[in-house]
Scaffold this motif. Structure first.
Motif, PDB file in Angstrom:
ATOM      1  N   ASP A   1       2.169   1.170  11.469  1.00  0.00           N
ATOM      2  CA  ASP A   1       2.919   1.414  10.231  1.00  0.00           C
ATOM      3  C   ASP A   1       1.983   1.414   9.021  1.00  0.00           C
ATOM      4  OD1 ASP A   1       5.222   1.748   8.593  1.00  0.00           O
ATOM      5  OD2 ASP A   1       5.264  -0.406   8.185  1.00  0.00           O
ATOM      6  N   ASP A   2       0.768   1.926   9.185  1.00  0.00           N
ATOM      7  CA  ASP A   2      -0.185   1.945   8.087  1.00  0.00           C
ATOM      8  C   ASP A   2       0.039   3.148   7.182  1.00  0.00           C
ATOM      9  OD1 ASP A   2      -1.190   4.034   9.585  1.00  0.00           O
ATOM     10  OD2 ASP A   2      -3.013   2.990  10.210  1.00  0.00           O
ATOM     11  N   VAL A   3      -0.841   3.329   6.206  1.00  0.00           N
ATOM     12  CA  VAL A   3      -0.686   4.422   5.251  1.00  0.00           C
ATOM     13  C   VAL A   3      -0.770   5.777   5.945  1.00  0.00           C
ATOM     14  CG1 VAL A   3      -1.747   5.563   3.262  1.00  0.00           C
ATOM     15  CG2 VAL A   3      -1.454   3.084   3.262  1.00  0.00           C
TER      16      VAL A   3
ATOM     17  N   VAL B   1       4.706  10.770   8.320  1.00  0.00           N
ATOM     18  CA  VAL B   1       6.172  10.900   8.275  1.00  0.00           C
ATOM     19  C   VAL B   1       6.592  11.852   7.162  1.00  0.00           C
ATOM     20  CG1 VAL B   1       8.306   9.643   7.773  1.00  0.00           C
ATOM     21  CG2 VAL B   1       6.630   8.674   9.347  1.00  0.00           C
ATOM     22  N   LYS B   2       5.864  11.858   6.051  1.00  0.00           N
ATOM     23  CA  LYS B   2       6.200  12.759   4.947  1.00  0.00           C
ATOM     24  C   LYS B   2       6.031  14.220   5.345  1.00  0.00           C
ATOM     25  CE  LYS B   2       5.009   9.557   1.226  1.00  0.00           C
ATOM     26  NZ  LYS B   2       6.385   9.503   0.671  1.00  0.00           N
ATOM     27  N   GLY B   3       5.106  14.480   6.263  1.00  0.00           N
ATOM     28  CA  GLY B   3       4.901  15.838   6.751  1.00  0.00           C
ATOM     29  C   GLY B   3       3.997  16.657   5.848  1.00  0.00           C
ATOM     30  N   GLY B   4       3.491  17.756   6.397  1.00  0.00           N
ATOM     31  CA  GLY B   4       2.702  18.700   5.617  1.00  0.00           C
ATOM     32  C   GLY B   4       1.214  18.449   5.598  1.00  0.00           C
ATOM     33  N   PHE B   5       0.752  17.368   6.227  1.00  0.00           N
ATOM     34  CA  PHE B   5      -0.672  17.050   6.218  1.00  0.00           C
ATOM     35  C   PHE B   5      -1.363  17.641   7.440  1.00  0.00           C
ATOM     36  CE2 PHE B   5       0.639  13.987   3.121  1.00  0.00           C
ATOM     37  CZ  PHE B   5      -0.491  13.701   2.370  1.00  0.00           C
TER      38      PHE B   5
ATOM     39  N   ALA C   1       0.833  -1.210   0.000  1.00  0.00           N
ATOM     40  CA  ALA C   1       0.000   0.000   0.000  1.00  0.00           C
ATOM     41  C   ALA C   1       0.861   1.251   0.000  1.00  0.00           C
ATOM     42  CB  ALA C   1      -0.927  -0.017   1.208  1.00  0.00           C
ATOM     43  N   GLN C   2       1.949   1.243   0.763  1.00  0.00           N
ATOM     44  CA  GLN C   2       2.826   2.407   0.819  1.00  0.00           C
ATOM     45  C   GLN C   2       3.531   2.639  -0.508  1.00  0.00           C
ATOM     46  OE1 GLN C   2       5.376   1.788   4.211  1.00  0.00           O
ATOM     47  NE2 GLN C   2       3.664   1.739   5.647  1.00  0.00           N
ATOM     48  N   ARG C   3       3.963   1.561  -1.148  1.00  0.00           N
ATOM     49  CA  ARG C   3       4.594   1.711  -2.465  1.00  0.00           C
ATOM     50  C   ARG C   3       3.601   2.250  -3.480  1.00  0.00           C
ATOM     51  NH1 ARG C   3       6.812  -3.372  -1.301  1.00  0.00           N
ATOM     52  NH2 ARG C   3       5.298  -4.364  -2.712  1.00  0.00           N
ATOM     53  N   PHE C   4       2.351   1.803  -3.403  1.00  0.00           N
ATOM     54  CA  PHE C   4       1.338   2.298  -4.321  1.00  0.00           C
ATOM     55  C   PHE C   4       1.136   3.799  -4.159  1.00  0.00           C
ATOM     56  CE2 PHE C   4      -3.228   2.973  -5.405  1.00  0.00           C
ATOM     57  CZ  PHE C   4      -3.135   2.658  -6.755  1.00  0.00           C
ATOM     58  N   VAL C   5       1.173   4.273  -2.928  1.00  0.00           N
ATOM     59  CA  VAL C   5       1.067   5.715  -2.678  1.00  0.00           C
ATOM     60  C   VAL C   5       2.265   6.445  -3.273  1.00  0.00           C
ATOM     61  CG1 VAL C   5       1.116   7.496  -0.882  1.00  0.00           C
ATOM     62  CG2 VAL C   5      -0.370   5.502  -0.622  1.00  0.00           C
ATOM     63  N   ASP C   6       3.450   5.965  -2.962  1.00  0.00           N
ATOM     64  CA  ASP C   6       4.671   6.679  -3.370  1.00  0.00           C
ATOM     65  C   ASP C   6       4.944   6.594  -4.870  1.00  0.00           C
ATOM     66  OD1 ASP C   6       5.032   7.278  -0.729  1.00  0.00           O
ATOM     67  OD2 ASP C   6       6.565   5.770  -0.360  1.00  0.00           O
ATOM     68  N   GLU C   7       4.832   5.387  -5.413  1.00  0.00           N
ATOM     69  CA  GLU C   7       5.294   5.155  -6.781  1.00  0.00           C
ATOM     70  C   GLU C   7       4.206   5.342  -7.831  1.00  0.00           C
ATOM     71  OE1 GLU C   7       6.971   1.253  -6.729  1.00  0.00           O
ATOM     72  OE2 GLU C   7       8.326   1.706  -5.054  1.00  0.00           O
ATOM     73  N   THR C   8       2.941   5.252  -7.419  1.00  0.00           N
ATOM     74  CA  THR C   8       1.853   5.365  -8.390  1.00  0.00           C
ATOM     75  C   THR C   8       1.033   6.627  -8.199  1.00  0.00           C
ATOM     76  OG1 THR C   8       1.712   2.948  -8.573  1.00  0.00           O
ATOM     77  CG2 THR C   8      -0.189   4.221  -9.335  1.00  0.00           C
ATOM     78  N   LEU C   9       0.520   6.852  -6.991  1.00  0.00           N
ATOM     79  CA  LEU C   9      -0.434   7.944  -6.798  1.00  0.00           C
ATOM     80  C   LEU C   9       0.226   9.320  -6.755  1.00  0.00           C
ATOM     81  CD1 LEU C   9      -2.927   6.424  -4.202  1.00  0.00           C
ATOM     82  CD2 LEU C   9      -3.200   6.657  -6.668  1.00  0.00           C
ATOM     83  N   LEU C  10       1.226   9.487  -5.890  1.00  0.00           N
ATOM     84  CA  LEU C  10       1.775  10.834  -5.688  1.00  0.00           C
ATOM     85  C   LEU C  10       2.405  11.405  -6.949  1.00  0.00           C
ATOM     86  CD1 LEU C  10       3.275  10.641  -2.086  1.00  0.00           C
ATOM     87  CD2 LEU C  10       0.943  11.145  -2.831  1.00  0.00           C
ATOM     88  N   SER C  11       2.884  10.547  -7.809  1.00  0.00           N
ATOM     89  CA  SER C  11       3.498  11.033  -9.053  1.00  0.00           C
ATOM     90  C   SER C  11       2.471  11.537 -10.055  1.00  0.00           C
ATOM     91  CB  SER C  11       4.325   9.913  -9.693  1.00  0.00           C
ATOM     92  OG  SER C  11       3.479   8.839 -10.089  1.00  0.00           O
ATOM     93  N   ARG C  12       1.180  11.332  -9.782  1.00  0.00           N
ATOM     94  CA  ARG C  12       0.125  11.704 -10.733  1.00  0.00           C
ATOM     95  C   ARG C  12      -0.301  13.167 -10.614  1.00  0.00           C
ATOM     96  NH1 ARG C  12       0.637   9.420 -14.819  1.00  0.00           N
ATOM     97  NH2 ARG C  12       2.691   9.047 -13.919  1.00  0.00           N
ATOM     98  N   LEU C  13       0.117  13.875  -9.575  1.00  0.00           N
ATOM     99  CA  LEU C  13      -0.262  15.285  -9.447  1.00  0.00           C
ATOM    100  C   LEU C  13       0.354  16.076 -10.599  1.00  0.00           C
ATOM    101  CD1 LEU C  13       0.055  16.059  -5.623  1.00  0.00           C
ATOM    102  CD2 LEU C  13      -2.047  15.828  -6.966  1.00  0.00           C
ATOM    103  N   ASP C  14      -0.487  16.779 -11.343  1.00  0.00           N
ATOM    104  CA  ASP C  14       0.012  17.561 -12.469  1.00  0.00           C
ATOM    105  C   ASP C  14       0.868  18.729 -12.010  1.00  0.00           C
ATOM    106  OD1 ASP C  14      -1.035  16.126 -14.626  1.00  0.00           O
ATOM    107  OD2 ASP C  14      -2.995  17.035 -14.375  1.00  0.00           O
TER     108      ASP C  14
END
Length: 490
Positions: free
Chosen positions: A211-213, A219-223, A181-194
């Motif tokens: 250690d969930d999403v 940990v990434k911060g800013g939320f 799930a974490q890889r899907f967030v990092d490698e697939t979803l977050l890269s989709r922001l135009d």
């Protein structure tokens, strides 16, 4: 003379600019004959989502118990409202599975194709050019695209990404599922922001694991985090719509009309304390763990000076990797004050072997250690060999330590059994933890979430020491005969 608008027209006009009113129209469309039970927490969620809509916030996390309208509000109604106001908006919605993703899409399309939606947002309703289970698009270039963990979004960009429960509760205990799930967030979803500057991300979920999403995003911060436990654990003032606020006090129930305190306690009894704390209290680190009762542990107030301690022992659980996701090398420092073993320090680092050896040597010198225990796994054998040379005064004189014995520890029992067999020492006062220390909270969380925590290196170091201390080696060390009678160096 201007005639007053019909009631429906007035509601539709309000719904165009007020998401709360729009939600009032969505709910009966999806739940015919069922009135929307309004609670202050819905207003808090609406306010947080409206901040995303107007651009005053770009990163939002909402954690809320199950069955509190989170998916309907965030993944169904909010995208429909945004597309109505700006039909060029591009939205990607992600959930844990295709079945859930498809069900949410069907509800979204039911709203978009309703007669009242065409009255509220006629331009958007009349511009739908594609309407499939996964994808509804407008001729202005906007869309809501639905996907799930492992799904493909190649070629798609987004102004808004909505993450709605990327894990099933029963999968959260598996490290592989959390990592996926974490890889899907990092490698697939977050890269989709135009546009990384103006693009927005919403993550709405219930907590399932330390250690969930949600933890991964934190940990990434800013939320901005709107945390809504079923039973309040702190006093706080929560912002609502139209400039209002709600004062929530410790013990207040989130929705007493639907889930009273008695109902929640019954749910706790049925599902178990750990699962209830995570999913309903948004606290995957419960006050009582499966193996450790924190309220039974004995504590001390102030650590003695080194000269007042009879013996000092270090317990090391070394790790081989410096990768940010790898296990830590952990050393716990214990001193005996004549009555109990006191935990004095916890060293938790990711270091290459040469740097780890330097750290062990510096801690040995700092504490004037009498014994160093090292688990005989990973880097342990190499560490024992170098420390043995120091003990025998071989090599660089700066590292000679003839008065410090090093001992290899065999992990003969599984991790859980090692902790379970040793934790009673912390309850009896044989060993004590400090009431305050900068590293204490991290240790507490790991001990209480064991064996489901992401890391268990501190637990291993503690249980390694406690099991040694109660045995012959620990007893002989306190009598001052460790060199002669204790376990032979390995």
């Amino acid at each position: 003379m201007t005639l007053p608008l019909p009631a429906d027209a007035m509601v539709h006009a309000l719904a165009r600019r007020d998401f709360s009113v729009f939600l009032d129209l969505v709910f009966p469309t999806l739940n015919p004959g069922t009135p929307l039970a309004r609670g202050w927490y819905l207003s808090a969620m609406v306010r947080a989502l409206e901040d995303i809509a107007d651009g005053s916030n770009r990163r939002l996390q909402i954690t809320v118990p199950p069955r509190h309208l989170k998916s309907v509000m965030t993944t169904v109604a909010f995208p429909a409202w945004l597309l109505g106001r700006r039909p060029e908006t591009r939205i990607i919605c992600a959930s844990y599975g295709q079945d859930l993703s498809a069900a949410l899409s069907r509800n979204f399309r039911k709203v978009m194709n309703s007669a009242w939606y065409a009255q509220v947002f006629p331009e958007t309703a009349g511009s739908i050019v594609r309407d499939t289970e996964a994808d509804l698009a407008t001729r202005q270039g906007g869309y809501r695209y639905a996907t799930a963990v492992g799904g493909m979004v190649t070629g798609l960009g987004a102004d808004l990404i909505i993450i709605d429960d990327l894990m099933k509760a029963q999968d959260a205990t598996f490290p592989e599922a959390r990592a996926k799930a974490q890889r899907f967030v990092d490698e697939t979803l977050l890269s989709r922001l135009d546009d990384k500057r103006t693009g927005a991300i919403i993550a709405i979920q219930q907590r399932l694991h330390e250690d969930d999403v949600s933890a991964h995003l934190t940990v990434k911060g800013g939320f901005r985090h709107l945390d809504l436990p079923a039973i309040a654990i702190r006093d706080e003032i929560i912002s609502l719509t139209h400039g209002r606020s709600h004062a929530r006090r410790i013990g207040d129930v989130l929705n007493p009309a639907r889930e009273s305190r008695e109902v929640l306690e019954r749910i706790r009894a049925e599902m178990g304390g750990r699962a209830f704390e995570a999913q309903y209290q948004q606290n995957p680190t419960p006050t009582e763990g499966d193996y450790v009762r924190w309220d039974r542990i004995q504590f001390y107030d102030e650590p003695p000076e080194r000269h007042a301690l009879h013996k000092v022992v270090h317990s090391w659980d070394p790790a081989a990797s410096t990768d940010p996701s790898a296990d830590y090398s952990v050393g716990t420092v214990w001193g005996h004050d004549g009555a109990s073993w006191l935990l004095l320090d916890v060293i938790r680092v990711r270091l290459a072997y040469a740097d780890l050896l330097d750290r062990v040597r510096s801690e040995r010198k700092r504490w004037r250690a009498d014994v160093i225990l090292v688990e005989k796994s990973s880097l342990g054998p190499a560490l024992l060999e170098d420390l043995g040379r120091d003990m025998r005064c071989i090599g660089d004189p700066a590292h000679h330590a003839p008065s410090c014995m090093r001992l290899g520890a065999d992990a003969r029992l599984p991790k859980a059994e090692r902790l379970y067999s040793s934790v009673e020492r912390l309850y009896s006062g044989f060993a004590k933890l400090p009431r305050e220390a900068p590293w204490l909270e991290a240790l507490r969380r790991e001990m209480l979430t064991f064996p489901n925590a992401k890391h268990d290196d501190q637990v291993d170091s503690v249980s390694q020491f406690l099991n040694w201390a109660i045995g012959r080696g620990g007893r002989n060390t306190l009598r001052g005969h460790a060199r002669r009678d204790g376990p032979r160096p390995t």
